[in-house]
Design a protein around this motif. Sequence first.
Motif, mmCIF file in Angstrom:
data_model
loop_
_atom_site.group_PDB
_atom_site.id
_atom_site.type_symbol
_atom_site.label_atom_id
_atom_site.label_comp_id
_atom_site.label_asym_id
_atom_site.label_seq_id
_atom_site.Cartn_x
_atom_site.Cartn_y
_atom_site.Cartn_z
ATOM 1 N N PHE A 18 0.764 -1.197 -0.110
ATOM 2 C CA PHE A 18 0.073 -0.040 0.171
ATOM 3 C C PHE A 18 0.887 1.471 -0.066
ATOM 4 C CE2 PHE A 18 -2.662 3.109 2.122
ATOM 5 C CZ PHE A 18 -3.629 3.402 1.143
ATOM 6 N N MET A 19 2.033 1.319 0.989
ATOM 7 C CA MET A 19 2.777 2.236 1.036
ATOM 8 C C MET A 19 3.606 2.799 -0.529
ATOM 9 S SD MET A 19 2.024 3.638 3.849
ATOM 10 C CE MET A 19 3.042 5.001 3.802
ATOM 11 N N ARG A 20 3.786 1.762 -1.127
ATOM 12 C CA ARG A 20 4.452 1.647 -2.472
ATOM 13 C C ARG A 20 3.615 2.249 -3.389
ATOM 14 N NH1 ARG A 20 9.156 -3.159 -3.331
ATOM 15 N NH2 ARG A 20 10.459 -2.256 -1.928
ATOM 16 N N THR A 21 2.311 1.676 -3.141
ATOM 17 C CA THR A 21 1.328 2.294 -4.190
ATOM 18 C C THR A 21 1.215 3.812 -4.201
ATOM 19 O OG1 THR A 21 0.192 0.064 -4.183
ATOM 20 C CG2 THR A 21 -1.025 1.757 -5.099
ATOM 21 N N LEU A 22 0.797 4.101 -2.988
ATOM 22 C CA LEU A 22 0.624 5.526 -2.577
ATOM 23 C C LEU A 22 2.059 6.427 -3.105
ATOM 24 C CD1 LEU A 22 -0.667 5.705 0.849
ATOM 25 C CD2 LEU A 22 -1.939 6.455 -1.261
ATOM 26 N N ARG A 23 3.212 5.928 -2.741
ATOM 27 C CA ARG A 23 4.241 6.880 -3.325
ATOM 28 C C ARG A 23 4.238 6.829 -4.730
ATOM 29 N NH1 ARG A 23 9.496 3.813 -1.342
ATOM 30 N NH2 ARG A 23 8.996 2.790 -3.299
ATOM 31 N N ARG A 24 4.203 5.680 -5.509
ATOM 32 C CA ARG A 24 4.392 5.732 -7.068
ATOM 33 C C ARG A 24 3.336 6.560 -7.421
ATOM 34 N NH1 ARG A 24 2.227 0.586 -8.547
ATOM 35 N NH2 ARG A 24 0.537 1.438 -8.909
ATOM 36 N N THR A 25 2.039 6.569 -6.777
ATOM 37 C CA THR A 25 1.164 7.593 -7.375
ATOM 38 C C THR A 25 1.280 8.789 -7.354
ATOM 39 O OG1 THR A 25 -0.793 5.702 -6.694
ATOM 40 C CG2 THR A 25 -1.449 7.835 -6.947
ATOM 41 N N PHE A 26 1.664 9.424 -6.032
ATOM 42 C CA PHE A 26 1.981 10.593 -5.951
ATOM 43 C C PHE A 26 3.290 11.086 -6.670
ATOM 44 C CE2 PHE A 26 -0.674 9.981 -1.962
ATOM 45 C CZ PHE A 26 -1.616 11.032 -2.297
ATOM 46 N N LEU A 27 4.346 10.421 -6.830
ATOM 47 C CA LEU A 27 5.440 10.820 -7.374
ATOM 48 C C LEU A 27 5.395 10.749 -8.906
ATOM 49 C CD1 LEU A 27 8.301 8.790 -5.513
ATOM 50 C CD2 LEU A 27 7.831 11.280 -5.243
ATOM 51 N N SER A 28 4.446 9.987 -9.487
ATOM 52 C CA SER A 28 4.236 9.854 -10.950
ATOM 53 C C SER A 28 2.704 10.349 -11.313
ATOM 54 C CB SER A 28 4.240 8.282 -11.339
ATOM 55 O OG SER A 28 5.481 7.751 -10.917
ATOM 56 N N TYR A 29 2.249 11.132 -10.584
ATOM 57 C CA TYR A 29 0.842 11.497 -10.770
ATOM 58 C C TYR A 29 0.906 12.375 -12.202
ATOM 59 C CZ TYR A 29 -3.849 13.430 -10.438
ATOM 60 O OH TYR A 29 -5.280 13.747 -10.764
ATOM 61 N N GLY A 30 -0.155 11.913 -12.890
ATOM 62 C CA GLY A 30 -0.022 12.849 -14.400
ATOM 63 C C GLY A 30 0.832 12.395 -15.482
ATOM 64 N N ARG A 57 4.407 6.129 -17.234
ATOM 65 C CA ARG A 57 5.384 5.537 -16.672
ATOM 66 C C ARG A 57 5.944 4.430 -17.747
ATOM 67 N NH1 ARG A 57 2.351 3.334 -12.410
ATOM 68 N NH2 ARG A 57 3.785 1.374 -12.799
ATOM 69 N N SER A 58 7.209 4.309 -17.752
ATOM 70 C CA SER A 58 7.970 3.358 -18.567
ATOM 71 C C SER A 58 7.332 2.030 -18.442
ATOM 72 C CB SER A 58 9.382 3.389 -18.629
ATOM 73 O OG SER A 58 9.887 2.956 -17.141
ATOM 74 N N ASP A 59 6.599 1.642 -17.543
ATOM 75 C CA ASP A 59 6.417 0.137 -17.276
ATOM 76 C C ASP A 59 5.024 0.217 -17.686
ATOM 77 O OD1 ASP A 59 5.874 1.955 -14.852
ATOM 78 O OD2 ASP A 59 5.617 -0.028 -13.749
ATOM 79 N N CYS A 60 4.189 1.155 -18.111
ATOM 80 C CA CYS A 60 2.860 1.155 -18.435
ATOM 81 C C CYS A 60 2.600 1.426 -19.823
ATOM 82 C CB CYS A 60 2.007 2.143 -17.490
ATOM 83 S SG CYS A 60 1.847 1.549 -15.894
ATOM 84 N N ALA A 61 1.277 1.396 -20.369
ATOM 85 C CA ALA A 61 1.004 1.557 -21.742
ATOM 86 C C ALA A 61 1.179 2.676 -21.923
ATOM 87 C CB ALA A 61 -0.274 1.120 -21.956
ATOM 88 N N GLU A 62 1.615 3.208 -23.191
ATOM 89 C CA GLU A 62 1.599 4.552 -23.552
ATOM 90 C C GLU A 62 0.298 5.507 -23.513
ATOM 91 O OE1 GLU A 62 3.391 6.537 -27.383
ATOM 92 O OE2 GLU A 62 4.574 4.663 -26.925
ATOM 93 N N SER A 63 0.374 6.840 -23.193
ATOM 94 C CA SER A 63 -0.917 7.670 -23.076
ATOM 95 C C SER A 63 -1.788 7.110 -21.815
ATOM 96 C CB SER A 63 -1.453 7.563 -24.306
ATOM 97 O OG SER A 63 -0.774 8.228 -25.424
ATOM 98 N N CYS A 64 -1.254 6.547 -20.566
ATOM 99 C CA CYS A 64 -2.007 5.875 -19.664
ATOM 100 C C CYS A 64 -1.151 6.760 -18.446
ATOM 101 C CB CYS A 64 -1.840 4.337 -19.788
ATOM 102 S SG CYS A 64 -2.912 3.771 -18.517
#
Length: 88
Positions: free
Chosen positions: A13-25, A28-35
């Motif tokens: 959960f903490m890693r998910t929150l951190r990733r969400t806030f640091l990468s918001y908007g 990410r290179s590990d996700c589909a383009e335009s997502c």
Amino acid sequence: TVFHLDFSTKICFMRTLRRTFLSYGKDRSDCAESCPEKFDLDFLKYVLNFRNKNRSRTMTLLSEHPHLKVYQFKHPKELDLYLNTAGL
């Protein structure tokens, strides 16, 4: 070979929150383009409930396949130690 990352709900959960806030908007290179990363309450609930709802099923599935070599890691430090020792 199976690498089972059996990390605690708190760590996930903490890693998910951190990733969400640091990468918001951002894309990410590990996700589909335009997502771009977004805040998704349903996904956070999924992360919070995943271990309780799925761990026993996962463990059962792993035990039903004794031919598999299973590496189980309960903490990221265990995984890091294994990867460093294996030279990966």
